[in-house]
Design a protein around this motif. Structure first.
Motif, mmCIF file in Angstrom:
data_model
loop_
_atom_site.group_PDB
_atom_site.id
_atom_site.type_symbol
_atom_site.label_atom_id
_atom_site.label_comp_id
_atom_site.label_asym_id
_atom_site.label_seq_id
_atom_site.Cartn_x
_atom_site.Cartn_y
_atom_site.Cartn_z
ATOM 1 N N ALA A 253 7.169 16.047 1.432
ATOM 2 C CA ALA A 253 6.206 15.584 0.428
ATOM 3 C C ALA A 253 4.780 15.858 0.896
ATOM 4 O O ALA A 253 3.934 16.302 0.117
ATOM 5 C CB ALA A 253 6.400 14.096 0.166
ATOM 6 N N PHE B 230 0.863 -1.172 0.000
ATOM 7 C CA PHE B 230 0.000 0.000 0.000
ATOM 8 C C PHE B 230 0.900 1.222 0.000
ATOM 9 O O PHE B 230 1.670 1.416 0.926
ATOM 10 C CB PHE B 230 -0.863 -0.054 1.253
ATOM 11 C CG PHE B 230 -1.981 0.946 1.252
ATOM 12 C CD1 PHE B 230 -3.088 0.733 0.469
ATOM 13 C CD2 PHE B 230 -1.904 2.073 2.038
ATOM 14 C CE1 PHE B 230 -4.115 1.649 0.465
ATOM 15 C CE2 PHE B 230 -2.928 2.987 2.043
ATOM 16 C CZ PHE B 230 -4.042 2.777 1.265
ATOM 17 N N PRO B 231 0.865 2.027 -1.066
ATOM 18 C CA PRO B 231 1.800 3.155 -1.146
ATOM 19 C C PRO B 231 1.734 4.025 0.105
ATOM 20 O O PRO B 231 0.653 4.445 0.513
ATOM 21 C CB PRO B 231 1.286 3.929 -2.356
ATOM 22 C CG PRO B 231 0.563 2.942 -3.170
ATOM 23 C CD PRO B 231 -0.032 1.965 -2.208
ATOM 24 N N ASP B 232 2.888 4.250 0.708
ATOM 25 C CA ASP B 232 2.840 4.911 2.010
ATOM 26 C C ASP B 232 2.431 6.374 1.913
ATOM 27 O O ASP B 232 1.821 6.899 2.827
ATOM 28 C CB ASP B 232 4.159 4.746 2.778
ATOM 29 C CG ASP B 232 5.365 5.066 1.920
ATOM 30 O OD1 ASP B 232 5.152 5.454 0.761
ATOM 31 O OD2 ASP B 232 6.493 4.924 2.400
ATOM 32 N N VAL B 233 2.729 6.996 0.775
ATOM 33 C CA VAL B 233 2.284 8.380 0.626
ATOM 34 C C VAL B 233 0.753 8.437 0.667
ATOM 35 O O VAL B 233 0.156 9.294 1.312
ATOM 36 C CB VAL B 233 2.796 8.986 -0.697
ATOM 37 C CG1 VAL B 233 2.193 10.355 -0.899
ATOM 38 C CG2 VAL B 233 4.296 9.065 -0.693
ATOM 39 N N LEU B 234 0.163 7.451 0.009
ATOM 40 C CA LEU B 234 -1.289 7.392 -0.024
ATOM 41 C C LEU B 234 -1.850 7.225 1.377
ATOM 42 O O LEU B 234 -2.810 7.890 1.780
ATOM 43 C CB LEU B 234 -1.706 6.202 -0.895
ATOM 44 C CG LEU B 234 -3.005 6.344 -1.645
ATOM 45 C CD1 LEU B 234 -2.959 7.552 -2.537
ATOM 46 C CD2 LEU B 234 -3.279 5.102 -2.454
ATOM 47 N N LEU C 294 1.712 18.414 -0.611
ATOM 48 C CA LEU C 294 0.322 18.083 -0.880
ATOM 49 C C LEU C 294 -0.619 18.855 0.039
ATOM 50 O O LEU C 294 -1.813 18.619 0.046
ATOM 51 C CB LEU C 294 0.112 16.578 -0.698
ATOM 52 C CG LEU C 294 0.891 15.721 -1.694
ATOM 53 C CD1 LEU C 294 0.877 14.271 -1.266
ATOM 54 C CD2 LEU C 294 0.328 15.871 -3.088
ATOM 55 N N ILE D 19 -1.529 10.386 3.184
ATOM 56 C CA ILE D 19 -2.514 11.359 2.726
ATOM 57 C C ILE D 19 -3.868 11.096 3.372
ATOM 58 O O ILE D 19 -4.527 11.993 3.886
ATOM 59 C CB ILE D 19 -2.664 11.285 1.191
ATOM 60 C CG1 ILE D 19 -1.421 11.842 0.529
ATOM 61 C CG2 ILE D 19 -3.889 12.047 0.732
ATOM 62 C CD1 ILE D 19 -1.356 11.540 -0.937
ATOM 63 N N ILE D 20 -4.239 9.829 3.365
ATOM 64 C CA ILE D 20 -5.548 9.497 3.916
ATOM 65 C C ILE D 20 -5.602 9.843 5.401
ATOM 66 O O ILE D 20 -6.546 10.455 5.888
ATOM 67 C CB ILE D 20 -5.876 8.015 3.663
ATOM 68 C CG1 ILE D 20 -6.122 7.820 2.169
ATOM 69 C CG2 ILE D 20 -7.071 7.584 4.467
ATOM 70 C CD1 ILE D 20 -6.208 6.392 1.744
ATOM 71 N N LEU E 225 -0.574 18.746 3.264
ATOM 72 C CA LEU E 225 -0.976 17.904 4.379
ATOM 73 C C LEU E 225 0.069 17.899 5.486
ATOM 74 O O LEU E 225 0.050 17.064 6.369
ATOM 75 C CB LEU E 225 -1.205 16.463 3.890
ATOM 76 C CG LEU E 225 -2.301 16.324 2.828
ATOM 77 C CD1 LEU E 225 -2.230 14.964 2.177
ATOM 78 C CD2 LEU E 225 -3.658 16.538 3.441
ATOM 79 N N GLN F 277 9.725 12.844 3.659
ATOM 80 C CA GLN F 277 8.304 12.521 3.622
ATOM 81 C C GLN F 277 7.477 13.694 4.139
ATOM 82 O O GLN F 277 6.409 14.002 3.620
ATOM 83 C CB GLN F 277 8.067 11.277 4.491
ATOM 84 C CG GLN F 277 6.796 10.546 4.202
ATOM 85 C CD GLN F 277 6.916 9.716 2.943
ATOM 86 O OE1 GLN F 277 6.922 10.254 1.839
ATOM 87 N NE2 GLN F 277 7.028 8.426 3.091
#
Lengths: 346, 281, 322, 305, 498
Positions: free
Chosen positions: B216, B124-128, B220, B131-132, B222, B213
């Motif tokens: 990053a 599971f992409p960790d950025v995703l 976004l 973000i969630i 966040l 991170q």
């Protein structure tokens, strides 16, 4: 044949008369944290054509370094040949360019190693690895080389050679792998085979089979062999001549029968005694006390002196040179065992 | 071994030097920063640094779009960035090491459970994931650390798991068991001490990853909410002004490069230093 | 040697990954017993199950079948707590002196570890380490060194000291000298012999080196693919080997004195495999004396003369090939 | 190996179910699709209609079960923002992402392996130092900043390449390199380590003793043997790369799944988010399968039974 | 390595597939848009969607760039009664497929919009519409439930769609391939990437000056600017104000902007102390130097709201109401009178990138509030969370909103009424005036009511009225006749490129 002085000998004649390989005063040093450390020092020996020279010694004696240095197989960042020459076919291998040396490696001088599992490329098929030297040196096409591989596998006693060619090293037993290594070494019909502890990693019954194989190949092909081993028993059964090494130096050279009859160096004597005691089931083993000195902590005199029951002040001054003590025998000891008439000046 | 000019010692010294300097900067931020990092001066917006045309020594690295002193913001940003990086690393390291240790030593069903969960999380992409989590729970320092920490545990779990599994069969572990050493004894006395050095290397490198991170996530939108300065959000805010005021993004970018470079150098040097095979020579 | 056996091993077997295709009977129905103070050597080539047998005996690996009785105590019925206590009377010396020690512990803490786990006080431990170091030929200043600072022989001495720490009665020596140079081998063997005499120790000596075995053992058990194929006192075994495999082993040893062997060597081909046929003799595939019954019935270990046991259909019936 | 992978695959549906439930809950709890979808000009009738359509009047677990039932019958639901089947929306964008990620992987692998080999060969010498340092520096760059710098330099200053968008190969270069920069440094360092280890192996000495030249030894014998950890690493990183693609896609206006996912998360478009996670997972799983197969092709010791 | 080879082939293959040959002679106009709608579905209530929609469709009434209402598909309209409006349609207008545009299409569209199942986002614009009846092929009557004075203005956001097209292809196809009467014909829609169109040579207002139009989505502002400077695109939207100087100095492009009718305000949660106290709200208004923010952050673009919700050009604007001056001393004094402990931090909630420089302005306001000892900080909230909290009226205590009035006070003032459920501030007189203005078609009455409402708002300060947001574009110097639109809709039919 008209008599001629040494330097006038025609190359052909010299080739006949001279030993196949002559090592002169070879010294190799390792780059270590403590600076340059000598791994072998002033080692000289000869391998006559068609004969087996056994080089025997314990770990750290420099026997493997000697073997690897002949073909300059130790990377220059790790070790360098600091002096000496290796004469082979009229050329000094230590002075050849890398390109010239490549033509000798695998073609005129081949090697086999201790651990047949790690010596074979684990992810290339047996056939591909066997073909490689022939394609490289003899310019064979793959199909031709494959036919020859079959013959070779047959030669070294591997049944079903076709099937084996498609297999990978891990699918073979240890003995089979070593046979493959031997077949690979012999593929370009080299003049000299250097076998670095070829049976050490094998089970005792397999070891006997491999030694048998080597012996029969040697006599059939007229091969010269340098056999590196720590096992005096192997030397006794296999070699014509023997060189004993200790702490980077050759300390004794002799014909096999001679040395087992009467060892000259106290170290050789000690080793032989232990083996003899083991075979004789006596109550307590004779032993050599102490340990082999580390390369960077060598004593100034004879390296064996601290462990030697016969040592005295003469031994600690400087390392005794390897000197002739009787025809065909040389020993690096001030007072060799069993040669009371000999008193070397240190 | 030949003396090598660029060997591990060089890397460790260089890396450690940068890290120490940055930590000092963070610790002494209130004394070093020339201005309050939050103090706006809209009449002095987007002043370039002293070395560019129009720059003055008043704001050495220029000002941002609220006229805040960039140097001061970067110095104070050191605090948050290092804190966020270290804390989230520590969180994922602790979670992962415990999971890996248990999975590796116990094996069987527990191993399956933990490692498959790690696999799933890995896929599971960790950025995703970040973000969630951030979108759902908003931006605060605590949430940020939580998000970054949780998204990194699998690396440690896998690492420790692999190490433990190989160590478990070493003779000295068998010996300890034969003398009556229990699970906890063997884990704490024989396994952990072997693992900690390697873990240290990975954890060091992970701090760098976490800082990146954070940047990053800031990109976004966040990351940490303004006006708190972190390198990530300074860089993210500056990116729209790459044409007009490139120094904002570039200074923050260089700051990030510097510390991440230092950490990576240090970590890689440490790895080489601890690598048993490299040590033999 | 009239005392009753210290160790009785009966029908010990170990099946790895049972029920699968890769199922492997590593140790199969091994039985022997040992009296106090003797040395029994387990000899065989790699993969024959000799090391597994040693660990099964100490219950470091749970056996699939079989029984081990130590000094009258049935090891297999002990609870894990009792086992921990009882096991202190048995110790293990490892083959590889490199991996046998935690590289981050000093010699002193390595040697003291069994005592620590047995609950000895710090001063007791220190004192005992002080006794043990000279006993195995190490100097007191060695106590604070780390494993990598020792030579191979010295490491093995540390291993022996660790094994002796709890004053065991029985030591399983798992190839203790095979990683060492000849001259050092001799030192360690002498040390083991001395210690045995001093403390009346009983050794199960696992080795592949017949020369070493010939020197140290009182009795020898030869293993082949998980089974004992021949068991005899040393003199008998070396003078009158009955099993073809034993003969093969003996003939294969390169000796410095040429002996009768060239003929024997040709009697077998192939190498130790792992392919185990459930029926028939496991050596049948390599044996030059093989007869039909060898392929159908598994030979049981049976006595042929006082204390000499052989698992071969032909034992006693066939002349040693000569 | 394949068996092992397949066994691991068995856990994928379970973990997907878990992930879906978490996503569904989190997204629903933190945003109301009515708000994100209907303008504030909405009428009450519209709200009522949408509420009914999305089952928002039900409790959350019931909503999820209804959703799950649809998914099991192959219907991933309508995307709210797109008004189209979510899976269709996701698949349409997946291609662009896969193209980008594949290109980045190839760039990172080829350059990384070559550079890593150079480091190993010239260990502790100048090329090693330069490459490793550059690699570490590249690793230290936040990718969005790197992306913008690349655009400014190559597209605005030099005019060599387009700034953004998807089109010909020239459009792929900058985003692929930016994304590759994510992976490249690690591949270099891993190749270096793995290569150094391999070069210490005995069979390398065998190969030299055979008379092979340095290059032959390096490429024929050492490289294939050093490849396994690199391939495994790449396999593990595909997930991270898909994550990194989110930022790269935004910077370079690349119409991929990453941007779609971000937008959908912000829009609380649950069907698209979950379908996207599913597709990404499938891509990762397939990529890992490919990696396993690649490993077994490279190394016969890894068996595919 | 087989897999690597396959993937290489895949990558190259993908490249070949997507690269289309471009004809050299054609004049192609490329626009860089910040955001893209998810699809080309009509009725998605966003400017980005509407901007794309209106490339292919026309409404009955359209706005021009300044926001004035001009006839489009309807040539004229009149009220038949209080609740019925008659629209006379333009004759000879052709759909892109060549069919004639008629009243049936208008009826079809109106019916579609008012069906709740369609979930038409702009339904609220014509919320009072009851239905449409076809009088003859060029005349249509639209009836409303009550008096609805802004019907014609509301219709400007309703794109007229072709009945026969829906009959042929259903409701799904038009979302990807719209077919209307507009200046451009849809060719290719790649979600998230690009929208390609060709000129409608038969456009009723004259053929566009370019042959081809490509609208690309470039979400990142820095990339968008790079694309403009490098010449890949000729027009970009949503230019960050900070780079205006750099764009102009590049000599390749210029910035074009226009004030919109959107009012950016900071709304208070008037239920929560201390913001329930009008004095505090008034104090805050004095504390913020709007002049500085406009000059420095908005670079002089946009306008300062004159203490009211409406921008100066909007119908209903009260010219007599003026913005409060910047007076921190007075602010401090008022706050002192309010006697409230401001040591606790006060959050200003905003979304990021929703309105021009929204976060920047929030931050600047927060900085100014700190100067009067209110510990204000900015909380950037993700849009879905923002919307959810907003719908639940749980925002606050201060949050940023932008209200578009689209040149009629009605569209903006409604959000401060109770029925709209968007504001917690309540004022009975305001409510009454709103209803009054909506219940008449008499423009003078309406204007008066709105002006009074502005006075109330000024006195009560339900929000801090900040700026009329500018709409900022940049265009290449090669582009002629491009104008920034107050409603952010691209009007490109007159644009030409050299």
């Amino acid at each position: 044949m008209t008599p001629a002085t040494d330097h006038e000998l025609s190359p052909v004649l010299r080739k006949q008369d001279a030993p196949l390989l002559r090592v002169e005063n070879l010294s190799v040093a390792f780059h270590t944290r403590n600076g340059l450390v000598r791994a072998i020092e002033e080692v000289s020996f000869e391998v006559p054509a068609g004969k087996v020279l056994g080089i025997v010694g314990e770990s750290g004696s420099g026997k493997s370094v000697t073997a690897l240095s002949l073909l300059r197989l130790i990377p220059s960042e790790i070790a360098e040949i600091s002096s000496g020459s290796v004469w082979f076919g009229g050329r000094d291998l230590t002075r050849l360019s890398e390109r010239e040396l490549r033509r000798i490696r695998g073609r005129e001088i081949a090697m086999i190693f201790q651990e047949p599992m790690t010596s074979l490329n684990p992810i290339a098929s047996v056939g591909a690895q066997l073909r490689e030297p022939m394609q490289l040196h003899l310019g064979m096409k793959a199909a031709e080389a494959s036919r020859r591989v079959e013959e070779l596998l047959d030669l070294v006693g591997i049944p079903q050679p076709r099937k084996r060619m498609t297999q990978y090293p891990h699918e073979l037993s240890g003995g089979m792998r070593q046979r493959v290594m031997i077949a690979m070494a012999l593929s370009c019909e080299p003049k000299l085979l250097i076998a670095d502890e070829p049976t050490t990693a094998l089970d005792v019954t397999t070891q006997a089979q491999i030694l048998d194989l080597l012996r029969s190949l040697q006599s059939r092909l007229g091969l010269s062999i340098i056999l590196i081993t720590h096992d005096l028993g192997v030397v006794a059964q296999f070699a014509d001549n023997v060189q004993v090494m200790y702490a980077g130096r050759a300390i004794e050279q002799a014909a096999v029968a001679e040395i087992f009859r009467q060892p000259a160096h106290p170290y050789t004597e000690g080793l032989l005694k232990i083996v003899a005691d083991l075979e004789a089931e006596c109550g307590r083993l004779s032993s050599i006390e102490g340990t082999v000195p580390a390369p960077h902590e060598l004593p100034p005199g004879c390296a064996f002196a601290p462990r030697c029951p016969r040592s005295d002040t003469a031994c600690t001054a400087s390392p005794p040179p390897l000197s002739p003590i009787s025809p065909g025998r040389r020993c690096a000891c001030v007072r060799p065992v069993g040669f009371p008439q000999f008193r070397a000046s240190a | 071994m030949k003396r090598s000019l660029f060997g591990k010692r060089f890397k460790i010294v260089l890396g450690a030097g940068i890290i120490v300097a940055m930590c000092l900067l963070a610790a002494l931020a209130p004394y070093l920063a020339p201005y309050d990092p939050l103090q706006q001066d809209l009449l002095r917006r987007l002043k370039p640094p002293f070395f560019m045309a129009g720059g003055t020594a008043k704001n050495l690295l220029g000002t941002d779009n609220y006229g805040r002193d960039l140097l001061s913001r970067l110095i104070f940003g050191t605090q948050t960035s290092i804190m966020v990086g270290t804390a989230s690393m520590a969180l994922s390291c602790i979670l992962g090491a415990i999971a890996g240790l248990i999975a590796g030593y116990k094996g069987g069903r527990i191993e399956q459970l933990i490692m498959r969960f790690a696999d799933a999380h890995m896929a599971f992409p960790d950025v995703l994931f970040a973000i969630i989590m951030a979108a759902a729970f908003g931006g605060s320092t605590f949430n940020l650390i939580l998000v970054l920490g949780i998204s990194g545990w699998m690396i440690y779990a896998r690492l420790v798991f692999g190490l433990v599994r190989s160590l478990k069969h070493r003779s000295f572990v068998e010996a300890a068991v034969s003398y009556g050493g229990g699970d906890r004894y063997v884990m704490s006395r024989h396994l952990l001490p072997q693992i900690v050095p390697i873990l240290t290397v990975v954890a060091t490198l992970q701090v760098a990853q976490m800082i990146l991170q954070e940047a990053a996530l800031s990109f976004l939108g966040l990351g940490l909410p303004p006006p708190a300065p972190t390198w990530g959000n300074i860089l993210a805010e500056g990116r729209d002004r790459m044409f007009g005021a490139p120094w904002i993004a570039n200074c923050a970018g260089i700051a990030i490069i510097l510390i991440v470079f230092g950490i990576n150098m240090f970590g890689n040097g440490l790895r080489e230093y601890l690598d048993p095979q490299a040590k033999q020579r | 040697m009239t005392s009753h056996p210290l160790v009785i091993v009966e029908g010990l077997s170990k099946v790895f990954s049972p029920g699968t295709k890769a199922s492997l009977r590593a140790v199969d129905n091994v039985s022997f017993d040992m009296v106090r103070g003797e040395t029994l050597a387990l000899v065989g080539e790699s993969g024959c199950g000799k090391s597994t047998t040693g660990r099964l005996l100490m219950r470091l690996i749970e056996p699939s079948e079989g029984r081990v009785q130590f000094d009258g105590v049935d090891f297999m019925s002990l609870s894990s707590k009792e086992l921990k206590r009882e096991r202190r009377r048995l110790q293990l010396v490892f083959q590889d002196p490199y991996s046998a020690f935690n590289p981050r512990m000093t010699a002193e803490s390595i040697i003291a570890e069994p005592m620590l786990l047995a609950g000895a006080s710090a001063s007791d431990r220190r004192q005992r380490v002080g006794e043990l170091l000279p006993l195995v030929g190490l100097a007191p200043h060695h106590a604070s060194r780390y494993p990598h600072q020792f030579s191979g022989g010295q490491r093995q001495r540390i291993g022996i000291a660790r094994a002796l720490a709890l004053r065991p009665e029985f030591i399983v020596c798992d190839e203790p000298v095979s990683a060492l140079d000849v001259s050092v081998q001799a030192q360690v063997i002498n040390l083991l012999v001395d210690l045995q005499q001093k403390f009346g120790l009983t050794y199960l000596f696992i080795s592949h080196d017949l020369r070493v075995v010939r020197h140290i053992a009182d009795r020898v058990a030869v293993m082949y693919l998980g089974r004992i194929v021949e068991l005899a006192d040393k003199k008998t075994l070396f003078a009158d080997p009955q099993h073809p495999y034993t003969r093969l082993l003996l003939s294969a040893v390169p000796q410095i004195r040429p002996t009768v062997q060239a003929g024997l060597l040709r009697t077998a081909s192939g190498e130790v495999g792992t392919a185990v046929t459930e029926s028939g003799c496991r050596f049948a595939g390599r044996c030059s004396h093989v007869i039909d019954v060898c392929r159908s019935a598994q030979p049981q270990l049976r006595p042929i003369a006082g204390g000499h046991q052989v698992a071969c259909h032909l034992a006693g019936n066939v002349e040693p090939s000569k | 190996m394949l068996k092992f992978t397949l066994r691991r695959l068995a856990y994928v549906p379970v973990s997907l179910l878990f992930v879906s439930a978490v996503l569904f809950t989190v997204l629903r709890l933190t945003g109301n699709p009515i708000d994100t979808y209907l303008d504030i000009n909405r009428t009450d009738e519209q709200v009522a209609a949408l509420t009914k359509r999305l089952h928002l009047d039900q409790s959350l677990p019931v909503q999820f079960l209804i959703y799950l039932k649809d998914v099991l019958s192959g219907d991933f639901g309508q995307s709210l923002q797109f008004g189209e089947p979510a899976i269709h929306v996701v698949l349409e964008r997946a291609g662009a992402s896969i193209q980008l990620v594949t290109a980045a992987l190839l760039i990172a692998a080829i350059i990384g392996i070559l550079a890593g080999m150079a480091c190993a060969v010239f260990k502790d010498k100048l090329p090693d130092f330069l490459i490793s340092t550059l690699a570490v520096a590249a690793q230290s760059m936040p990718s969005f900043w790197l992306g913008i710098l690349l655009i400014q330099f190559f597209a605005v200053q030099l005019r060599w390449l387009p700034t953004s968008g998807r089109g010909g190969w020239e459009n792929l270069v900058l985003p692929a390199f930016t994304l590759a920069a994510y992976l490249l440094p690690n591949i270099i360092l891993i190749t270096r380590t793995s290569m150094l280890e391999t070069l210490r192996e005995q069979f390398v000495v065998t190969a030299i003793a055979k008379g092979l030249s340095g290059r032959q030894v390096l490429f024929r014998h050492a490289l294939p043997n050093a490849l396994n950890p690199i391939i495994s690493f790449i396999g593990l990183q595909i997930g991270r790369l898909m994550g990194g693609a989110i930022i790269t896609e935004t910077i370079f206006a690349w119409p991929g799944i990453g941007r779609l996912m971000i937008g959908s998360i912000f829009q609380r478009d649950v069907p698209v988010v979950i379908a996207g996670v599913l597709i990404v997972s499938v891509v990762i799983v397939v990529a890992n399968l490919a990696v396993d197969i690649l490993l077994s092709i490279n190394d016969p010791r890894i068996r595919l039974d | 390595m087989g897999i690597a080879a396959c993937s290489l082939a895949f990558v190259l293959g993908g490249v070949i597939l997507v690269s289309a040959p471009a004809s050299a002679q054609q004049k192609v106009l490329t626009v860089g848009a910040a955001t893209f709608p998810s699809s080309l579905q009509t009725g998605v209530a966003s400017f980005t969607s509407e901007s794309l929609i209106l490339q292919t469709y026309d409404p009955l009434v359209m706005r021009d760039n300044e926001g004035n209402f001009v006839p489009a598909l309807a040539e004229s309209w009149e009220s038949k009664s209080d609740t019925v409006w008659r629209f006379h349609l333009r004759k000879g207008v052709k759909w892109h497929d060549g069919k004639e545009f008629t009243a049936e299409d208008v009826k079809f569209t109106i019916d579609r919009v008012i069906d709740p199942q369609t979930a038409y986002g702009y339904l609220g614009r014509i919320g009072q519409v009851n239905g449409a009846t076809v009088v003859d092929p060029y005349t249509v009557d639209i009836s409303t439930k009550a008096v609805f004075p802004i019907l014609s203005k509301g219709l400007a956001d309703i794109a007229i769609e072709a009945k026969h097209y829906y009959d042929e292809v259903g409701v799904e196809v038009p979302k990807r391939k719209p077919m209307g009467t507009g200046p451009f014909i849809a060719v290719n829609w790649v979600p998230g990437d690009r929208y390609e169109l060709t000129a409608n040579k038969n456009y009723w207002r004259g053929a566009p000056k370019v042959d081809k139009l490509v609208i690309r989505q470039i979400p990142e502002a820095a990339t968008r600017i790079a694309a403009l400077i490098s010449g890949e695109v000729q027009i970009i939207e949503e230019v960050p104000v900070d780079v205006i100087a750099e764009i102009e100095s590049s000599k390749r492009a210029r910035v074009i902007s226009i004030p919109t009718s959107a009012a950016m305000v900071l709304t208070y949660d008037t239920r929560r102390p201390p913001f329930d106290n009008p004095k505090v709200r008034e104090a805050l208004d004095y504390a913020v130097d709007k002049e500085v923010i406009r000059n420095e952050i908005l670079k002089g673009k946009g306008e300062i709201l004159q203490g009211q919700l409406l921008t100066a050009r909007t119908f209903g604007y009260n010219p007599n109401v003026k913005a409060r001056p910047f007076d921190p001393a007075k602010a401090k004094q008022l706050l002192k009178e309010a006697n409230f402990d401001f040591s606790k931090p006060v959050a200003i909630m905003t979304q990021s990138g929703k309105y021009l420089s929204d976060v920047d302005i929030s931050n600047a306001v927060a900085g100014m509030l700190r100067n009067v000892d209110i510990q204000a900080n900015v909380s950037v909230v993700e849009s879905a969370v923002y919307l959810k909290q907003w719908s639940a009226l749980e925002m606050g205590p201060i949050y940023m909103v932008g209200w578009y009035s689209l040149n009629d006070a009605d569209f903006a003032t409604i959000w401060y009424t109770e029925g709209a459920k968007r504001s917690v501030w309540k004022n009975a007189e305001y409510e009454k005036l709103f209803v009054e203005a909506r219940s008449t078609n008499d423009q003078a009455t309406r204007d008066k009511a709105y002006q009074r409402m502005m006075e109330i708002m000024h006195a009560e300060n339900p929000s801090m009225f900040l700026f009329g947001i500018p709409s900022v574009y940049a265009a290449s110097n090669k582009v002629k006749n491009f104008g920034a639109a107050a409603d952010k809709i691209l009007r490109l039919e007159a644009v030409s490129i050299d």
